[in-house]
Design an enzyme around this catalytic site. Structure first.
Site, PDB file in Angstrom:
ATOM      1  N   GLY A  11       0.845  -1.198   0.000  1.00 60.98           N
ATOM      2  CA  GLY A  11       0.000   0.000   0.000  1.00 60.98           C
ATOM      3  C   GLY A  11       0.875   1.241   0.000  1.00 60.98           C
ATOM      4  NE  ARG A  72      -2.358  -4.256  -1.397  1.00 62.45           N
ATOM      5  CZ  ARG A  72      -2.024  -3.534  -0.329  1.00 62.45           C
ATOM      6  NH1 ARG A  72      -0.951  -3.824   0.359  1.00 62.45           N
ATOM      7  NH2 ARG A  72      -2.777  -2.540   0.065  1.00 62.45           N
ATOM      8  CG  ASP A 103       3.514  -6.113   8.007  1.00 60.37           C
ATOM      9  OD1 ASP A 103       2.867  -5.680   7.030  1.00 60.37           O
ATOM     10  OD2 ASP A 103       2.995  -6.730   8.956  1.00 60.37           O
ATOM     11  CB  THR A 125       2.558   1.172   6.090  1.00 59.21           C
ATOM     12  OG1 THR A 125       1.180   0.941   6.445  1.00 59.21           O
ATOM     13  CG2 THR A 125       3.410   0.806   7.304  1.00 59.21           C
ATOM     14  CG  ASP A 127      -1.865   0.163   7.836  1.00 60.44           C
ATOM     15  OD1 ASP A 127      -2.719   1.020   7.568  1.00 60.44           O
ATOM     16  OD2 ASP A 127      -1.704  -0.871   7.157  1.00 60.44           O
ATOM     17  CG  ASP A 129       1.163  -2.220  10.289  1.00 59.56           C
ATOM     18  OD1 ASP A 129       2.082  -1.619   9.680  1.00 59.56           O
ATOM     19  OD2 ASP A 129       0.389  -3.009   9.707  1.00 59.56           O
ATOM     20  NE  ARG A 171      -3.204  -4.433   5.431  1.00 57.13           N
ATOM     21  CZ  ARG A 171      -2.493  -4.817   4.393  1.00 57.13           C
ATOM     22  NH1 ARG A 171      -1.743  -5.890   4.461  1.00 57.13           N
ATOM     23  NH2 ARG A 171      -2.512  -4.137   3.278  1.00 57.13           N
TER      24      ARG A 171
HETATM   25  P1  ADP Z   1       2.577  -4.008   2.703  1.00 56.62           P
HETATM   26  O1  ADP Z   1       4.006  -4.038   2.322  1.00 56.62           O
HETATM   27  O2  ADP Z   1       1.977  -2.640   2.617  1.00 56.62           O
HETATM   28  O3  ADP Z   1       2.326  -4.697   4.041  1.00 56.62           O
HETATM   29  P2  ADP Z   1       1.510  -6.383   1.348  1.00 56.62           P
HETATM   30  O4  ADP Z   1       1.262  -7.151   2.593  1.00 56.62           O
HETATM   31  O5  ADP Z   1       0.454  -6.425   0.303  1.00 56.62           O
HETATM   32  O6  ADP Z   1       1.752  -4.825   1.592  1.00 56.62           O
HETATM   33  O7  ADP Z   1       2.882  -6.909   0.728  1.00 56.62           O
HETATM   34  C1  ADP Z   1       3.394  -6.346  -0.471  1.00 56.62           C
HETATM   35  C2  ADP Z   1       4.008  -7.431  -1.311  1.00 56.62           C
HETATM   36  O8  ADP Z   1       5.110  -8.030  -0.624  1.00 56.62           O
HETATM   37  C3  ADP Z   1       3.099  -8.612  -1.632  1.00 56.62           C
HETATM   38  O9  ADP Z   1       2.214  -8.337  -2.693  1.00 56.62           O
HETATM   39  C4  ADP Z   1       4.114  -9.678  -2.004  1.00 56.62           C
HETATM   40  O10 ADP Z   1       4.559  -9.500  -3.322  1.00 56.62           O
HETATM   41  C5  ADP Z   1       5.256  -9.384  -1.035  1.00 56.62           C
HETATM   42  N1  ADP Z   1       5.157 -10.286   0.108  1.00 56.62           N
HETATM   43  C6  ADP Z   1       4.303 -10.221   1.155  1.00 56.62           C
HETATM   44  N2  ADP Z   1       4.458 -11.271   1.987  1.00 56.62           N
HETATM   45  C7  ADP Z   1       5.453 -12.034   1.467  1.00 56.62           C
HETATM   46  C8  ADP Z   1       6.072 -13.268   1.848  1.00 56.62           C
HETATM   47  N3  ADP Z   1       5.716 -13.929   2.955  1.00 56.62           N
HETATM   48  N4  ADP Z   1       7.048 -13.760   1.055  1.00 56.62           N
HETATM   49  C9  ADP Z   1       7.420 -13.092  -0.064  1.00 56.62           C
HETATM   50  N5  ADP Z   1       6.854 -11.934  -0.482  1.00 56.62           N
HETATM   51  C10 ADP Z   1       5.899 -11.404   0.270  1.00 56.62           C
HETATM   52  O1  F6P Z   2      -1.765  -0.989   4.511  1.00 63.94           O
HETATM   53  C1  F6P Z   2      -2.311   0.224   4.094  1.00 63.94           C
HETATM   54  C2  F6P Z   2      -3.795   0.082   3.846  1.00 63.94           C
HETATM   55  O2  F6P Z   2      -4.297   1.341   3.402  1.00 63.94           O
HETATM   56  C3  F6P Z   2      -4.616  -0.433   5.034  1.00 63.94           C
HETATM   57  O3  F6P Z   2      -4.852   0.566   5.987  1.00 63.94           O
HETATM   58  C4  F6P Z   2      -5.854  -0.924   4.324  1.00 63.94           C
HETATM   59  O4  F6P Z   2      -6.490  -1.961   5.069  1.00 63.94           O
HETATM   60  C5  F6P Z   2      -5.300  -1.487   3.045  1.00 63.94           C
HETATM   61  O5  F6P Z   2      -4.037  -0.859   2.828  1.00 63.94           O
HETATM   62  C6  F6P Z   2      -6.188  -1.232   1.833  1.00 63.94           C
HETATM   63  O6  F6P Z   2      -5.601  -1.859   0.753  1.00 63.94           O
HETATM   64  P1  F6P Z   2      -6.054  -1.630  -0.759  1.00 63.94           P
HETATM   65  O7  F6P Z   2      -5.476  -0.324  -1.195  1.00 63.94           O
HETATM   66  O8  F6P Z   2      -5.471  -2.787  -1.485  1.00 63.94           O
HETATM   67  O9  F6P Z   2      -7.544  -1.576  -0.759  1.00 63.94           O
END
Ligand code: ADP
Ligand code: F6P
Length: 323
Positions: A11, A72, A103, A125, A127, A129, A171
């Site tokens: 995000g 993502r 994360d 982020t 969040d 978090d 989140r």
């Molecule tokens: P954020 O970084 O904001 O928490 P996501 O949780 O969607 O967002 O993670 C972003 C991207 O990081 C995912 O779409 C994926 O490509 C990669 N990712 C997340 N978790 C893993 C994992 N356990 N192993 C490898 N890549 C990961």
């Molecule tokens: O992690 C950032 C965030 O904006 C969260 O607060 C929310 O739950 C999520 O991403 C929304 O994701 P998307 O943009 O994929 O709807």
């Protein structure tokens, strides 16, 4: 080390551009080449990698979103996808990667490090978090966006003597809701870190009305339930004139606050320094007003309550001040 790459993932958050600018400028200052990877891990797999120059990151410090775009990427969750990404990095002679994201993105970075690629992770982020850092890039800007919304909603809530439920993002974390609730003077704040008690919420509303309060603002973190669900409960239990407002993605946009720009500049530059010093899997953060580097694995360690660095004292204060 001669060349590093940088990407933004997950995000987006206001201040990602400022972090990117810092990574690029600090790298060039240190005599490194720096490549930008477009569209997060997807772009890494697809080889959307371009050399960046000083001018590539001009005029972006004040812009929301991310110039490199974000994504993502389910393919990166597979070993095959990650091998393809590694092959692209080798092809471009990249010797270290700065990952700017949340994360999930950090988990992806940890996987890259397991394949032998040094990584430095910059927390970005809304969040807030991420374990190990007091603040993430984007949180302050999002918080100010939420406060602006609360102040506006309060005007109309007063005019019509209504209860408003405002749903904020985060989140599974309640930081955005808690800070916004405290700074916005909300009567009630619901966050995932603390169990809510419906009879107590109703009591508080009643007490407010008895005291002649003209409105009530309830902040609910999306990780607890939706504003619509909460409104349903309130209306069923008590006939309160209630409206809901879901702030949604406006919380993710906008020009980053001064604080986020400064944080992003400090974090981005420190990530480059960390790679140059030979660290292979580091997270950058802020603790007690100091920029720090810590082991990436710490981000994923389980805390006792399952939540990252939750400030219980702040929650208690919010209740004390909204009696
Ligand atoms: P954020 O970084 O904001 O928490 P996501 O949780 O969607 O967002 O993670 C972003 C991207 O990081 C995912 O779409 C994926 O490509 C990669 N990712 C997340 N978790 C893993 C994992 N356990 N192993 C490898 N890549 C990961
Ligand atoms: O992690 C950032 C965030 O904006 C969260 O607060 C929310 O739950 C999520 O991403 C929304 O994701 P998307 O943009 O994929 O709807």
């Amino acid at each position: 080390m001669k060349k590093i790459a940088v990407l933004t993932s997950g995000g987006d958050a206001p201040g990602m551009n400022a972090a990117l600018r810092a990574v690029v400028r600090k790298s060039i200052y240190e005599g490194l080449e720096v490549a930008g990877v477009f569209n997060g891990y997807q772009g890494l797999i697809d080889g959307k990698i371009e050399l960046l120059q000083l001018g590539s990151v001009g005029d972006i410090i004040q812009r929301g979103g991310t110039m490199l775009r974000s994504a993502r990427c389910p393919q990166f969750l597979t070993a095959e996808g990650r091998e393809q990404a590694m092959a692209q990095l080798r092809r471009h002679a990249v010797e270290g990667v700065v990952v700017i994201g949340g994360d999930g993105s950090f988990r992806g970075a940890l996987e890259l490090s397991r394949l032998g690629m040094p990584v430095a992770c910059v927390p970005a982020t809304i969040d807030n978090d991420i374990n190990g850092t007091d603040f993430t890039i984007g949180f302050d800007t999002a918080l100010n966006t939420v406060i602006d919304a609360i102040d506006k909603i309060r005007d109309t809530a007063t005019s019509h003597e209504r209860t408003f439920i405002i749903e904020v993002m985060g989140r599974n974390a309640g930081d955005l809701a808690l800070w916004a609730g405290l700074a916005g003077g909300a009567e009630t704040i619901l966050i995932p870190e603390e169990k809510y008690d419906m009879p107590k919420i109703l009591n508080r509303l009643r007490r407010g009305t008895e005291r002649g309060k003209k409105h009530s603002i309830i902040i609910v973190a999306e990780g607890v339930m939706s504003a619509a669900e909460l409104a349903e409960k309130l209306i069923t239990e008590e006939k309160v004139d209630t409206r809901v407002s879901v702030l949604g993605h406006i919380q993710r946009g906008g020009s980053p606050s001064a604080r986020d720009r400064v944080l992003a500049s400090q974090f981005g530059a420190r990530a480059v320094e960390s790679l140059l010093r030979g660290n292979v899997k580091t997270a950058i953060g802020m603790k007690n007003h100091q920029v720090i580097e810590y082991a990436l694995e710490h981000v994923f360690e389980k805390t006792d309550d399952g939540f990252s660095d939750f400030d219980k004292g702040m929650y208690t204060l919010s209740k004390e001040l909204s009696i």
